[in-house]
Design a protein around this motif. Structure first.
Motif, PDB file in Angstrom:
ATOM      1  N   ILE A 155       0.490  -0.622   5.061  1.00 19.84           N
ATOM      2  CA  ILE A 155      -0.776  -1.106   5.626  1.00 19.84           C
ATOM      3  C   ILE A 155      -1.963  -0.453   4.925  1.00 19.84           C
ATOM      4  CG2 ILE A 155      -2.199  -1.088   7.716  1.00 19.84           C
ATOM      5  CD1 ILE A 155       0.365  -1.277   9.341  1.00 19.84           C
ATOM      6  N   LEU A 156      -1.782   0.794   4.500  1.00 15.49           N
ATOM      7  CA  LEU A 156      -2.880   1.539   3.894  1.00 15.49           C
ATOM      8  C   LEU A 156      -3.311   0.973   2.545  1.00 15.49           C
ATOM      9  CD1 LEU A 156      -1.706   5.166   4.749  1.00 15.49           C
ATOM     10  CD2 LEU A 156      -3.616   3.921   5.777  1.00 15.49           C
ATOM     11  N   ALA A 157      -2.551   0.013   2.008  1.00 14.63           N
ATOM     12  CA  ALA A 157      -2.903  -0.567   0.713  1.00 14.63           C
ATOM     13  C   ALA A 157      -4.108  -1.507   0.807  1.00 14.63           C
ATOM     14  CB  ALA A 157      -1.705  -1.323   0.130  1.00 14.63           C
ATOM     15  N   GLY A 158      -4.529  -1.819   2.015  1.00 15.55           N
ATOM     16  CA  GLY A 158      -5.676  -2.712   2.186  1.00 15.55           C
ATOM     17  C   GLY A 158      -6.916  -1.977   2.654  1.00 15.55           C
ATOM     18  N   SER A 159      -8.014  -2.690   2.725  1.00 15.37           N
ATOM     19  CA  SER A 159      -9.260  -2.111   3.216  1.00 15.37           C
ATOM     20  C   SER A 159      -9.120  -1.775   4.696  1.00 15.37           C
ATOM     21  CB  SER A 159     -10.404  -3.107   3.027  1.00 15.37           C
ATOM     22  OG  SER A 159     -10.184  -4.259   3.842  1.00 15.37           O
ATOM     23  N   LEU A 160     -10.040  -0.977   5.203  1.00 12.03           N
ATOM     24  CA  LEU A 160     -10.006  -0.594   6.605  1.00 12.03           C
ATOM     25  C   LEU A 160     -10.068  -1.829   7.503  1.00 12.03           C
ATOM     26  CD1 LEU A 160      -9.922   1.802   8.558  1.00 12.03           C
ATOM     27  CD2 LEU A 160     -12.426   1.841   8.499  1.00 12.03           C
ATOM     28  N   HIS A 161     -10.868  -2.797   7.114  1.00 10.75           N
ATOM     29  CA  HIS A 161     -10.966  -4.032   7.899  1.00 10.75           C
ATOM     30  C   HIS A 161      -9.626  -4.759   7.953  1.00 10.75           C
ATOM     31  CE1 HIS A 161     -12.497  -7.825   9.457  1.00 10.75           C
ATOM     32  NE2 HIS A 161     -11.912  -8.438   8.442  1.00 10.75           N
ATOM     33  N   ARG A 162      -8.952  -4.864   6.816  1.00 12.33           N
ATOM     34  CA  ARG A 162      -7.668  -5.566   6.774  1.00 12.33           C
ATOM     35  C   ARG A 162      -6.588  -4.779   7.522  1.00 12.33           C
ATOM     36  NH1 ARG A 162      -6.332  -8.334   1.080  1.00 12.33           N
ATOM     37  NH2 ARG A 162      -4.900  -9.438   2.472  1.00 12.33           N
ATOM     38  N   GLN A 163      -6.668  -3.440   7.452  1.00 13.49           N
ATOM     39  CA  GLN A 163      -5.711  -2.624   8.204  1.00 13.49           C
ATOM     40  C   GLN A 163      -5.829  -2.907   9.699  1.00 13.49           C
ATOM     41  OE1 GLN A 163      -5.818   1.618   7.195  1.00 13.49           O
ATOM     42  NE2 GLN A 163      -6.564   1.083   5.157  1.00 13.49           N
ATOM     43  N   ARG A 164      -7.062  -2.891  10.196  1.00 16.14           N
ATOM     44  CA  ARG A 164      -7.274  -3.136  11.623  1.00 16.14           C
ATOM     45  C   ARG A 164      -6.860  -4.545  12.016  1.00 16.14           C
ATOM     46  NH1 ARG A 164     -13.237  -0.253  12.234  1.00 16.14           N
ATOM     47  NH2 ARG A 164     -12.466   1.887  12.543  1.00 16.14           N
ATOM     48  N   SER A 180       9.077  -4.906  22.050  1.00 18.76           N
ATOM     49  CA  SER A 180       8.817  -3.572  21.513  1.00 18.76           C
ATOM     50  C   SER A 180       8.786  -3.652  19.998  1.00 18.76           C
ATOM     51  CB  SER A 180       9.904  -2.595  21.956  1.00 18.76           C
ATOM     52  OG  SER A 180       9.843  -2.361  23.348  1.00 18.76           O
ATOM     53  N   ILE A 181       7.955  -2.824  19.396  1.00 20.63           N
ATOM     54  CA  ILE A 181       7.855  -2.757  17.942  1.00 20.63           C
ATOM     55  C   ILE A 181       8.299  -1.373  17.480  1.00 20.63           C
ATOM     56  CG2 ILE A 181       6.260  -2.745  15.981  1.00 20.63           C
ATOM     57  CD1 ILE A 181       4.649  -4.896  17.421  1.00 20.63           C
ATOM     58  N   VAL A 182       9.135  -1.355  16.456  1.00 16.32           N
ATOM     59  CA  VAL A 182       9.569  -0.105  15.831  1.00 16.32           C
ATOM     60  C   VAL A 182       9.005  -0.086  14.425  1.00 16.32           C
ATOM     61  CG1 VAL A 182      11.523   1.285  15.037  1.00 16.32           C
ATOM     62  CG2 VAL A 182      11.683   0.013  17.196  1.00 16.32           C
ATOM     63  N   GLY A 183       8.050   0.803  14.179  1.00 17.20           N
ATOM     64  CA  GLY A 183       7.504   0.973  12.840  1.00 17.20           C
ATOM     65  C   GLY A 183       8.293   2.052  12.115  1.00 17.20           C
ATOM     66  N   VAL A 184       8.527   1.838  10.842  1.00 16.26           N
ATOM     67  CA  VAL A 184       9.317   2.782  10.047  1.00 16.26           C
ATOM     68  C   VAL A 184       8.545   3.089   8.770  1.00 16.26           C
ATOM     69  CG1 VAL A 184      11.539   3.231   8.933  1.00 16.26           C
ATOM     70  CG2 VAL A 184      11.430   1.701  10.921  1.00 16.26           C
ATOM     71  N   GLY A 185       8.357   4.370   8.480  1.00 18.63           N
ATOM     72  CA  GLY A 185       7.623   4.702   7.269  1.00 18.63           C
ATOM     73  C   GLY A 185       7.489   6.190   7.042  1.00 18.63           C
ATOM     74  N   THR A 186       6.743   6.539   6.021  1.00 18.80           N
ATOM     75  CA  THR A 186       6.454   7.939   5.719  1.00 18.80           C
ATOM     76  C   THR A 186       5.384   8.445   6.689  1.00 18.80           C
ATOM     77  OG1 THR A 186       4.722   7.383   4.126  1.00 18.80           O
ATOM     78  CG2 THR A 186       6.981   7.506   3.290  1.00 18.80           C
ATOM     79  N   LYS A 187       5.012   9.708   6.538  1.00 17.74           N
ATOM     80  CA  LYS A 187       4.014  10.285   7.446  1.00 17.74           C
ATOM     81  C   LYS A 187       2.675   9.552   7.353  1.00 17.74           C
ATOM     82  CE  LYS A 187       2.818  13.898   4.093  1.00 17.74           C
ATOM     83  NZ  LYS A 187       2.766  15.371   3.866  1.00 17.74           N
ATOM     84  N   ASP A 188       2.449   8.829   6.252  1.00 22.47           N
ATOM     85  CA  ASP A 188       1.219   8.048   6.130  1.00 22.47           C
ATOM     86  C   ASP A 188       1.158   6.940   7.175  1.00 22.47           C
ATOM     87  OD1 ASP A 188       0.213   9.502   4.019  1.00 22.47           O
ATOM     88  OD2 ASP A 188       1.122   8.234   2.492  1.00 22.47           O
ATOM     89  N   ALA A 189       2.322   6.559   7.728  1.00 21.72           N
ATOM     90  CA  ALA A 189       2.341   5.504   8.745  1.00 21.72           C
ATOM     91  C   ALA A 189       1.536   5.921   9.973  1.00 21.72           C
ATOM     92  CB  ALA A 189       3.779   5.178   9.131  1.00 21.72           C
ATOM     93  N   LEU A 190       1.586   7.191  10.325  1.00 21.48           N
ATOM     94  CA  LEU A 190       0.800   7.673  11.460  1.00 21.48           C
ATOM     95  C   LEU A 190      -0.688   7.520  11.188  1.00 21.48           C
ATOM     96  CD1 LEU A 190       2.710  10.907  12.557  1.00 21.48           C
ATOM     97  CD2 LEU A 190       2.542   8.753  13.798  1.00 21.48           C
ATOM     98  N   ARG A 191      -1.071   7.815   9.951  1.00 23.53           N
ATOM     99  CA  ARG A 191      -2.481   7.658   9.572  1.00 23.53           C
ATOM    100  C   ARG A 191      -2.895   6.193   9.635  1.00 23.53           C
ATOM    101  NH1 ARG A 191      -5.043   7.678   4.362  1.00 23.53           N
ATOM    102  NH2 ARG A 191      -3.049   8.103   3.357  1.00 23.53           N
ATOM    103  N   ALA A 192      -1.961   5.304   9.251  1.00 23.81           N
ATOM    104  CA  ALA A 192      -2.250   3.872   9.296  1.00 23.81           C
ATOM    105  C   ALA A 192      -2.492   3.420  10.729  1.00 23.81           C
ATOM    106  CB  ALA A 192      -1.105   3.085   8.668  1.00 23.81           C
ATOM    107  N   LEU A 193      -1.679   3.912  11.660  1.00 23.19           N
ATOM    108  CA  LEU A 193      -1.821   3.494  13.054  1.00 23.19           C
ATOM    109  C   LEU A 193      -3.121   3.994  13.672  1.00 23.19           C
ATOM    110  CD1 LEU A 193       1.773   3.954  14.537  1.00 23.19           C
ATOM    111  CD2 LEU A 193       0.592   1.816  14.043  1.00 23.19           C
ATOM    112  N   GLN A 194      -3.630   5.111  13.173  1.00 27.09           N
ATOM    113  CA  GLN A 194      -4.833   5.687  13.763  1.00 27.09           C
ATOM    114  C   GLN A 194      -6.068   4.810  13.559  1.00 27.09           C
ATOM    115  OE1 GLN A 194      -4.835   8.224  15.847  1.00 27.09           O
ATOM    116  NE2 GLN A 194      -2.607   8.311  15.532  1.00 27.09           N
ATOM    117  N   THR A 195      -5.974   3.827  12.654  1.00 30.55           N
ATOM    118  CA  THR A 195      -7.117   2.938  12.474  1.00 30.55           C
ATOM    119  C   THR A 195      -7.301   1.996  13.660  1.00 30.55           C
ATOM    120  OG1 THR A 195      -5.776   1.296  11.279  1.00 30.55           O
ATOM    121  CG2 THR A 195      -6.860   3.012   9.961  1.00 30.55           C
ATOM    122  N   GLU A 196      -6.286   1.924  14.522  1.00 32.13           N
ATOM    123  CA  GLU A 196      -6.378   1.115  15.742  1.00 32.13           C
ATOM    124  C   GLU A 196      -5.893   1.979  16.908  1.00 32.13           C
ATOM    125  OE1 GLU A 196      -7.253  -1.070  18.479  1.00 32.13           O
ATOM    126  OE2 GLU A 196      -7.760  -1.922  16.518  1.00 32.13           O
TER     127      GLU A 196
END
Length: 298
Positions: A155-164, A180-196
């Motif tokens: 998700i982080l590959a896009g702009s902040l607007h596109r991430q949200r 239920s949604i299960v997200g799988v990723g590196t620690k950057d995934a937590l940073r991605a979720l913080q945009t929302e």
């Protein structure tokens, strides 16, 4: 030979009757090792599957280093809850669905991936709202309960607007379908979720740590030794081999798998039929931290 191979599991003993090339092929194929923490995580994933449909469904974000067994674990969960045919219905019955996040946060591409998994006809050029309607309809028919999204840190590959915007799509699917949604990723995934923030609060983080140099790692090696179809036992618990394997893998289960697969192939081709310290010293292997260092210095 197979009758005396008591160091192997029953399925691995059966492979001993195959040719060397066939055994090497099996060694390179995926295998599941149900180590204790993996079973704990699978139990938490199964709890999502058994959860009643409510307005605010629980979600999980599975975090770990690259190549540390995250995808293998969630794919095992999917295998335990397979899609079944439903000839008389509008779609297959799929309690769990696994999909990779698109390389950029793009709603249309995400819907395309889901429609492909459902073998549903669509035009890539169709409007996003039409694809969304089709996805919602088919996932209801499929009685989906858990949607697994791998590589969600992309998700982080896009702009902040596109991430949200993309995260809002996930929130909408979860709310609308009560899944239920299960997200799988590196620690950057937590940073991605913080945009929302509203969506981030719905995700329970589960960390898949690197292995430590302890008895749990030795038991993991014992499990590998019992599943690699070699005619002689490999004394992977031997202190020198144990220490060498940990240094080569740096506690990463994906790296360990690659090391042992390569060593087992050499053991077959050499006729030794077991993994020794000499075998490990012969294979061409660079630990992950050294590969990263070399990449950065290029």
């Amino acid at each position: 030979m197979t009758d005396n191979a008591s160091h192997l599991t029953a399925s691995a003993r059966e492979v001993l009757s195959l040719t060397d090339a066939e055994r090497i092929f099996r060694i390179k194929s995926d295998r599941w090792i149900g180590y204790p923490y993996a079973k704990v995580v699978l139990k938490q994933l199964d709890d999502l599957l058994q959860h009643p449909r409510v307005n605010r469904m629980p979600n999980i974000i599975l975090i770990g280093d690259s190549n540390n067994g995250k995808s293998t674990l969630v794919k095992r969960f999917c295998q335990l809850n397979p899609t079944v045919d439903n000839p008389e219905g509008e779609a297959v019955i799929a309690p769990v669905m696994y999909v990779q996040a698109p390389p950029v946060p793009d709603e249309g591409r995400f819907y395309n991936a889901i429609l492909d998994l459902l073998f549903a006809p669509y035009k890539p050029s169709e409007r996003v709202d039409k694809k969304q309607y089709q996805v919602l309809k088919l996932l209801r028919y499929a009685q989906l309960k858990v949607l697994v999204i791998d590589e969600i840190h992309q998700i982080l590959a896009g702009s902040l607007h596109r991430q949200r915007a993309f995260l809002n799509v996930l929130k909408y699917l979860s709310n609308e379908l009560q899944i239920s949604i299960v997200g799988v990723g590196t620690k950057d995934a937590l940073r991605a979720l913080q945009t929302e923030p509203q969506l981030a609060n719905r995700f329970k983080p589960i960390h898949l740590p690197r292995w430590e140099m302890n008895d749990d790692f030795k038991r993991l090696l014992a499990s590998f030794g019992a599943m690699l179809p070699l005619k002689l036992p490999s004394k992977l618990h031997n202190e020198a081999i144990f220490t060498r394997l940990y240094a080569m893998s740096e506690g990463n289960i994906g790296e360990l798998t690659s090391v042992l697969n390569t060593a087992a192939e050499l053991a077959i081709l050499s006729g030794n039929e077991c993994i020794t310290l000499d075998t490990l010293n012969q294979i061409d292997w660079t630990p992950p931290s050294e590969r990263r260092r070399q990449f950065l210095t290029v």
